[in-house]
Design an enzyme around this catalytic site. Structure first.
Site, PDB file in Angstrom:
ATOM      1  N   ASP B  11       0.864  -1.179   0.000  1.00 22.39           N
ATOM      2  CA  ASP B  11       0.000   0.000   0.000  1.00 22.39           C
ATOM      3  C   ASP B  11       0.899   1.227   0.000  1.00 22.39           C
ATOM      4  O   ASP B  11       1.788   1.349   0.849  1.00 22.39           O
ATOM      5  CB  ASP B  11      -0.901   0.021   1.238  1.00 22.39           C
ATOM      6  CG  ASP B  11      -2.014  -1.025   1.148  1.00 22.39           C
ATOM      7  OD1 ASP B  11      -2.179  -1.617   0.064  1.00 22.39           O
ATOM      8  OD2 ASP B  11      -2.703  -1.251   2.158  1.00 22.39           O
ATOM      9  N   ASP B 130     -14.057  -5.107  -2.779  1.00 24.83           N
ATOM     10  CA  ASP B 130     -14.030  -5.123  -1.317  1.00 24.83           C
ATOM     11  C   ASP B 130     -15.381  -5.613  -0.826  1.00 24.83           C
ATOM     12  O   ASP B 130     -16.408  -4.999  -1.102  1.00 24.83           O
ATOM     13  CB  ASP B 130     -13.772  -3.705  -0.773  1.00 24.83           C
ATOM     14  CG  ASP B 130     -12.352  -3.228  -1.063  1.00 24.83           C
ATOM     15  OD1 ASP B 130     -11.466  -4.079  -1.280  1.00 24.83           O
ATOM     16  OD2 ASP B 130     -12.132  -2.006  -1.084  1.00 24.83           O
TER      17      ASP B 130
END
Lengths: 192, 251
Positions: B11, B130
């Site tokens: 990330d 997600d």
């Protein structure tokens, strides 16, 4: 100088980076004179076959490639374009390898994506290496096994993972993305 | 035989690697280019970079980072975060990304999936989903997990395949960062409903979790971040363990 043919086919920067990591100079080009004067020529490509073939024709590179004398390497879509025809977009290819490109059946996940094992290796691309290396593939279409096959891979069925005819070489896998083994294969081509 | 893939995820925020727990409380974990090189040497099968800030001002920083990574590493990598249009995708791919990953933009404008597929091919496009359970149903969340789109996960997965995605990266948000294991039930259900490869994400905490993933489901790949970044599991150790358990893993 290694000419990498730029015909607007996806991520060609990776091929150039991989060749330069091995200490060779590269030029990304579609200029005919530059290609003809290069020591070796690479036809990379990810993307769709019929539009890629249209681009080659539009830049008048199809005839040039068919008559080239230097060691020539097609990668992934490059290999598929070097065959007679492809089921992707029902296009004719360059006809260097007299064989057809077909779509994988849906018996397994398509695209065939990830690291898979080569077998039945032949010729200089695979000099001095393990006889069952894992390399990186990502494709939905394949060239059938033929007299040109110099490496095989099994996914749904056995297919041509690499091919050769005279000065023409091609890999369905991505040597530029296949770690140190891919680097060796690329180097074997560059030192031909 | 096609190998199961182990994929570290980095990330990215302002050019550095971070990883949070349940998407909040971020910690700094290192230089992404150095980490990418180390993972490639350690035997990672692919890498994923997610730009979690993804603001317009940060685009050039991300593009620079992508070209540096492409110069140095020789395994495939995916870049995601803030990609809204074909032009956004093209800039990343032309600078060396092998694949781009879309999430929210694909939900608000599904035709972008087809646009990217037509130019760069399905193999260049990962759709990140997600997922969060509400009652008995799994829903697709967008905007970094903040917004319930009302879409059901299996239906959305089928739709993105139809529109031209080459792969799905499925994160179960309830388990993300918790290290309690992948949500095998949802993963297998989604995997069976599509014919493109599925990458599992969310919840990996130890070697056993990867073994369970690859023995109890048919998913193609497992992704994790924090356990790799903070050295809790090294990739060579994980791969040796999975090979010892007779799983198809690249040495």
């Amino acid at each position: 100088m290694i000419a990498i043919i730029d015909y607007q086919a996806g991520n060609i920067q990776s091929v150039s980076n991989a060749v330069e990591r091995l200490g060779f100079d590269t030029v990304l080009t579609r200029d005919k004179q530059t290609i003809l004067q290069a020591d070796k020529v690479i036809l990379p490509g990810v993307g769709e076959a019929s539009s890629a073939m249209n681009n080659l024709t539009k830049y008048e590179l199809d005839t040039l490639i068919k008559n080239i004398k230097q060691p020539f390497l097609g990668i992934c879509l490059g290999l598929q374009l070097m065959c007679d025809s492809s089921e992707e977009g029902q296009t004719n290819g360059l006809g260097i390898f007299n064989t057809k490109v077909k779509r994988f059946s849906a018996a397994e996940k398509v695209p065939h994506m990830g690291w898979n094992t080569l077998n039945t290796l032949k010729g200089p691309l695979f000099n001095r290496m393990d006889q069952s290396p894992d390399v990186y593939f990502v494709h939905s279409f394949y060239a059938e096994l033929s007299k040109y096959s110099i490496a095989q891979c099994d996914y749904i069925l056995p297919f041509s993972a690499a091919m050769q005819k005279d000065n023409y070489y091609a890999t369905q896998f991505h040597p530029e993305k296949s770690g140190t083994i891919g680097q060796e294969i690329l180097k074997n081509f560059l030192i031909l | 035989m096609l190998k199961k893939r182990i994929i570290p995820c980095l990330d990215i925020q302002n050019g550095r690697t971070v990883k949070g727990v349940n998407f909040v409380g971020l910690r700094d974990a290192g230089d992404p280019v150095e980490m990418a090189e180390k993972y490639a040497k350690d035997g990672a099968d692919e890498l994923v970079f997610l730009d979690i800030t993804a603001t317009i001002e940060n685009r050039d920083t991300l593009i620079d980072l992508v070209s540096k990574i492409a110069e140095r590493i020789n395994i495939p990598f995916t870049v995601g975060g803030g990609i809204r249009t074909l032009e956004d995708a093209a800039r990343l791919i032309q600078n060396g990304a092998d694949k781009v990953s879309l999430n929210s933009a694909a939900i608000s404008n599904p035709s972008v999936i087809t646009d990217i597929k037509q130019v760069f091919g399905a193999q260049s496009l990962v759709i990140a989903i997600d997922a969060k359970r509400i009652g008995d149903e799994w829903f697709v969340f967008s905007h970094g997990g903040r917004k319930n789109t009302g879409l059901k996960v299996v239906e959305w997965a089928k739709e993105v395949e139809l529109l031209g995605a080459g792969e799905i990266l499925l994160t179960t948000m309830d388990s993300d960062g918790t290290k309690n294991g992948f949500n095998l039930e949802l993963l297998e259900k989604v995997n069976k409903s599509v014919n493109i490869p599925l990458i599992a994400s969310g919840g990996a905490g130890n070697r056993q979790h990867f073994k369970d993933l690859f023995t109890k489901t048919k998913v193609s790949a497992g992704l994790a971040a924090s356990i790799f970044h903070f050295g809790e599991i090294s990739i060579p150790q994980l791969k040796t363990y999975l090979l010892d358990n007779n799983l198809p893993i690249r040495k």
